[in-house]
Design a protein around this motif. Sequence first.
Motif, PDB file in Angstrom:
ATOM      1  N   GLU A  83      10.944  13.223   2.887  1.00  0.00           N
ATOM      2  CA  GLU A  83      12.339  13.493   2.573  1.00  0.00           C
ATOM      3  C   GLU A  83      12.726  12.922   1.218  1.00  0.00           C
ATOM      4  OE1 GLU A  83      14.728  12.002   5.753  1.00  0.00           O
ATOM      5  OE2 GLU A  83      14.020  13.500   7.177  1.00  0.00           O
ATOM      6  N   GLY A  84      11.763  12.379   0.501  1.00  0.00           N
ATOM      7  CA  GLY A  84      12.032  11.810  -0.810  1.00  0.00           C
ATOM      8  C   GLY A  84      12.597  10.415  -0.771  1.00  0.00           C
ATOM      9  N   LYS A  85      12.547   9.762   0.383  1.00  0.00           N
ATOM     10  CA  LYS A  85      13.081   8.408   0.527  1.00  0.00           C
ATOM     11  C   LYS A  85      11.966   7.388   0.332  1.00  0.00           C
ATOM     12  CE  LYS A  85      16.529  10.154   3.765  1.00  0.00           C
ATOM     13  NZ  LYS A  85      16.953  10.215   5.185  1.00  0.00           N
ATOM     14  N   VAL A  86      12.334   6.258  -0.258  1.00  0.00           N
ATOM     15  CA  VAL A  86      11.358   5.231  -0.616  1.00  0.00           C
ATOM     16  C   VAL A  86      11.004   4.394   0.614  1.00  0.00           C
ATOM     17  CG1 VAL A  86      10.905   3.223  -2.067  1.00  0.00           C
ATOM     18  CG2 VAL A  86      12.235   5.152  -2.971  1.00  0.00           C
ATOM     19  N   VAL A  87       9.717   4.325   0.942  1.00  0.00           N
ATOM     20  CA  VAL A  87       9.254   3.484   2.044  1.00  0.00           C
ATOM     21  C   VAL A  87       8.564   2.222   1.544  1.00  0.00           C
ATOM     22  CG1 VAL A  87       8.987   5.482   3.561  1.00  0.00           C
ATOM     23  CG2 VAL A  87       7.014   4.649   2.273  1.00  0.00           C
ATOM     24  N   GLY A  88       8.333   2.124   0.221  1.00  0.00           N
ATOM     25  CA  GLY A  88       7.690   0.929  -0.306  1.00  0.00           C
ATOM     26  C   GLY A  88       7.562   0.982  -1.820  1.00  0.00           C
ATOM     27  N   LEU A  89       7.179  -0.153  -2.405  1.00  0.00           N
ATOM     28  CA  LEU A  89       7.003  -0.290  -3.856  1.00  0.00           C
ATOM     29  C   LEU A  89       5.547  -0.631  -4.140  1.00  0.00           C
ATOM     30  CD1 LEU A  89       8.766  -0.513  -6.586  1.00  0.00           C
ATOM     31  CD2 LEU A  89       8.423  -2.979  -6.279  1.00  0.00           C
ATOM     32  N   VAL A  90       4.885   0.172  -4.989  1.00  0.00           N
ATOM     33  CA  VAL A  90       3.474  -0.050  -5.317  1.00  0.00           C
ATOM     34  C   VAL A  90       3.332  -1.351  -6.105  1.00  0.00           C
ATOM     35  CG1 VAL A  90       1.451   0.858  -6.521  1.00  0.00           C
ATOM     36  CG2 VAL A  90       3.042   2.430  -5.388  1.00  0.00           C
ATOM     37  N   ASN A  91       2.422  -2.223  -5.663  1.00  0.00           N
ATOM     38  CA  ASN A  91       2.173  -3.433  -6.456  1.00  0.00           C
ATOM     39  C   ASN A  91       0.721  -3.560  -6.879  1.00  0.00           C
ATOM     40  OD1 ASN A  91       1.150  -4.045  -3.917  1.00  0.00           O
ATOM     41  ND2 ASN A  91       1.633  -6.219  -4.109  1.00  0.00           N
ATOM     42  N   ASN A  92      -0.157  -2.689  -6.393  1.00  0.00           N
ATOM     43  CA  ASN A  92      -1.542  -2.675  -6.859  1.00  0.00           C
ATOM     44  C   ASN A  92      -2.130  -1.312  -6.554  1.00  0.00           C
ATOM     45  OD1 ASN A  92      -4.263  -3.006  -7.410  1.00  0.00           O
ATOM     46  ND2 ASN A  92      -4.337  -5.107  -6.651  1.00  0.00           N
ATOM     47  N   HIS A  93      -2.087  -0.416  -7.548  1.00  0.00           N
ATOM     48  CA  HIS A  93      -2.578   0.938  -7.313  1.00  0.00           C
ATOM     49  C   HIS A  93      -4.094   0.989  -7.158  1.00  0.00           C
ATOM     50  CE1 HIS A  93      -3.193   0.462 -11.646  1.00  0.00           C
ATOM     51  NE2 HIS A  93      -4.137   1.350 -11.512  1.00  0.00           N
ATOM     52  N   ILE A  94      -4.803  -0.012  -7.708  1.00  0.00           N
ATOM     53  CA  ILE A  94      -6.266  -0.007  -7.608  1.00  0.00           C
ATOM     54  C   ILE A  94      -6.702  -0.155  -6.151  1.00  0.00           C
ATOM     55  CG2 ILE A  94      -8.379  -1.214  -8.258  1.00  0.00           C
ATOM     56  CD1 ILE A  94      -7.171   0.371 -10.524  1.00  0.00           C
ATOM     57  N   LYS A  95      -6.061  -1.075  -5.431  1.00  0.00           N
ATOM     58  CA  LYS A  95      -6.388  -1.282  -4.017  1.00  0.00           C
ATOM     59  C   LYS A  95      -5.395  -0.576  -3.104  1.00  0.00           C
ATOM     60  CE  LYS A  95      -9.191  -3.225  -2.445  1.00  0.00           C
ATOM     61  NZ  LYS A  95     -10.511  -2.745  -2.042  1.00  0.00           N
ATOM     62  N   GLU A  96      -4.505   0.231  -3.695  1.00  0.00           N
ATOM     63  CA  GLU A  96      -3.564   1.062  -2.927  1.00  0.00           C
ATOM     64  C   GLU A  96      -2.689   0.219  -1.996  1.00  0.00           C
ATOM     65  OE1 GLU A  96      -3.561   3.823  -4.111  1.00  0.00           O
ATOM     66  OE2 GLU A  96      -5.581   4.331  -4.754  1.00  0.00           O
ATOM     67  N   THR A  97      -2.148  -0.889  -2.490  1.00  0.00           N
ATOM     68  CA  THR A  97      -1.257  -1.714  -1.678  1.00  0.00           C
ATOM     69  C   THR A  97       0.188  -1.511  -2.104  1.00  0.00           C
ATOM     70  OG1 THR A  97      -1.459  -3.621  -3.175  1.00  0.00           O
ATOM     71  CG2 THR A  97      -3.031  -3.476  -1.345  1.00  0.00           C
ATOM     72  N   PHE A  98       1.107  -1.712  -1.154  1.00  0.00           N
ATOM     73  CA  PHE A  98       2.522  -1.623  -1.487  1.00  0.00           C
ATOM     74  C   PHE A  98       3.332  -2.554  -0.598  1.00  0.00           C
ATOM     75  CE2 PHE A  98       2.037   1.658   1.772  1.00  0.00           C
ATOM     76  CZ  PHE A  98       3.189   1.543   2.551  1.00  0.00           C
ATOM     77  N   ILE A  99       4.535  -2.890  -1.073  1.00  0.00           N
ATOM     78  CA  ILE A  99       5.463  -3.749  -0.338  1.00  0.00           C
ATOM     79  C   ILE A  99       6.379  -2.837   0.467  1.00  0.00           C
ATOM     80  CG2 ILE A  99       7.145  -5.619  -0.531  1.00  0.00           C
ATOM     81  CD1 ILE A  99       6.215  -5.834  -3.518  1.00  0.00           C
ATOM     82  N   PRO A 100       6.436  -2.962   1.781  1.00  0.00           N
ATOM     83  CA  PRO A 100       7.275  -2.071   2.586  1.00  0.00           C
ATOM     84  C   PRO A 100       8.757  -2.261   2.277  1.00  0.00           C
ATOM     85  CG  PRO A 100       6.373  -3.828   3.944  1.00  0.00           C
ATOM     86  CD  PRO A 100       5.691  -3.923   2.619  1.00  0.00           C
ATOM     87  N   SER A 101       9.524  -1.191   2.427  1.00  0.00           N
ATOM     88  CA  SER A 101      10.933  -1.216   2.024  1.00  0.00           C
ATOM     89  C   SER A 101      11.766  -2.166   2.869  1.00  0.00           C
ATOM     90  CB  SER A 101      11.517   0.197   2.091  1.00  0.00           C
ATOM     91  OG  SER A 101      11.391   0.734   3.389  1.00  0.00           O
ATOM     92  N   PHE A 102      11.374  -2.400   4.134  1.00  0.00           N
ATOM     93  CA  PHE A 102      12.196  -3.315   4.933  1.00  0.00           C
ATOM     94  C   PHE A 102      12.092  -4.742   4.430  1.00  0.00           C
ATOM     95  CE2 PHE A 102       8.431  -2.011   7.463  1.00  0.00           C
ATOM     96  CZ  PHE A 102       7.701  -3.182   7.473  1.00  0.00           C
TER      97      PHE A 102
END
Length: 504
Positions: A333-352
């Motif tokens: 739906e185009g809503k943000v579920v997280g913020l990328v913090n390391n694209h090499i290891k594909e990790t992200f911080i969840p939006s909650f």
Amino acid sequence: MSRAVRIRGDELETTEREAKRRSVAEEGQGTALHSTSPRSPGELAVRTSHPEIHLAIFEPNKAQSEAKQDRVYDVVESVAEESSDPLSPPIYQPYIPDELVDDLDVLADFEDAKAKYEAERDRRANLFTMEHHCYKAPSSLFKTHRLLPILEQARDATLLAAKSVILLSSFVESDPLNKCSGLWFESDDHSKTALVLTSAQLIREKKEPKNPFEWKVQWTGNYHRQAKVIVHLLDNTAVPASLLYLQEHYEFAIYKVQVDKPVQLATFTECVRSGQDVFRLGRDENLNLSTTHGMVAYNIPSWYERCHYMYLSCDPSSPSLLRDDGGPIIDLEGKVVGLVNNHIKETFIPSFLLHKCLDFWRRFNCMPRLHLGMTFTSIKHLDPSCIERMTRNHNIESGLIVEQVSKGSNAEKIGIREGDVIESFNGKYISTTIELEQMLIDICWDHFDQGKELYAEKDVSVKIFDAIKHRRRTRNLTAIVSDLGEDIVEGTYPIMRKEAMPVS
């Protein structure tokens, strides 16, 4: 073998910590926009007392708000035997001081101590709680992704979310440092300013790698807070940005920008689940949008990864794009579920977690968490055969396996050791490290509501299963309220000449 974790050695100087504290305090004075409502983290933060200020929308996870979560629940105490045995000794790695490297007697003692250390490490690695490190599941959880059924929905979602995605570049003096994506999350019509959320990788210190692949996993904990940062707007103009806040542990930063035109704020959702179709967005140096398809995954963190990370399981054909750090992970739906913090290891911080941190910052001008002095692996995310074996043999169905205990920490002092299982915190069962992070922030909220400050101590009741003695006990753990990055110090000790050793 047991998994290594990111460490900082015994030589870490306290002066560096004090400098960070002073720098953080100076940044926080008068820079944040405070909320006027006494809400707790997790509630919607879209209204302010100033009609000119607009905040990003955080949509709650309706499934969790309508029914009580079954993952965090009150502890029903069973008739469990409290262990009164002596504490197991911590494992410290021996080393030879530089001035004694040529002493043959010291070298012989070191080899003996090293053999004992490795034998004990092997014994700990063979604990039933640590078997997951070498166990290979016979089947894969993910197959080849098929994008065609969701192609049209994905295109619309990407175009909607792209309006809030921008590019940032950083410089130390005149030398380029890093480039990251970012997204708008707050604007003020009166002052004509807007706030950008991005990865802390933007101002992370760089060092020359010892091998070509070291830069992919390098984490120094040092940041150029005074770096010059430029925001590249979508109309091909560029404006300077000023750092408002750097959250070292969660590794994201907030920048303030002067803007003449309205900006499109992101819409966040707290609903994120394993196996969910999502897309990673970013921008290259020409502001062209990059889109990578994947699915949300809960993985066991590697040694250089934080326990709160969530993961993007990408298609094998997806390219690694070097500017996606700081970009959003969006749903269909185009809503943000997280913020990328390391694209090499594909990790992200969840939006909650982002929501809790931003709400905390607006209210208290900081984003603290409790430092426990430990890292964990969630039993829930192990292979089912590992969980079944623990349940069948030891009556352990959930909890957090202790992977590393920081040397000299309060956790070590109360007898928590690698391989133990933390079954509850403050009378609540916690089944994942994500849930633990939310609890650590909530405890800090209560701490600040009581008028207390950063870097104070806070007692937490922990129920521990001793993996060596197969006993349970409940202890009070003194944790530290801090907004700095939490470092785990490896246990080491020097091998000295016999005549220089203290007489016992």
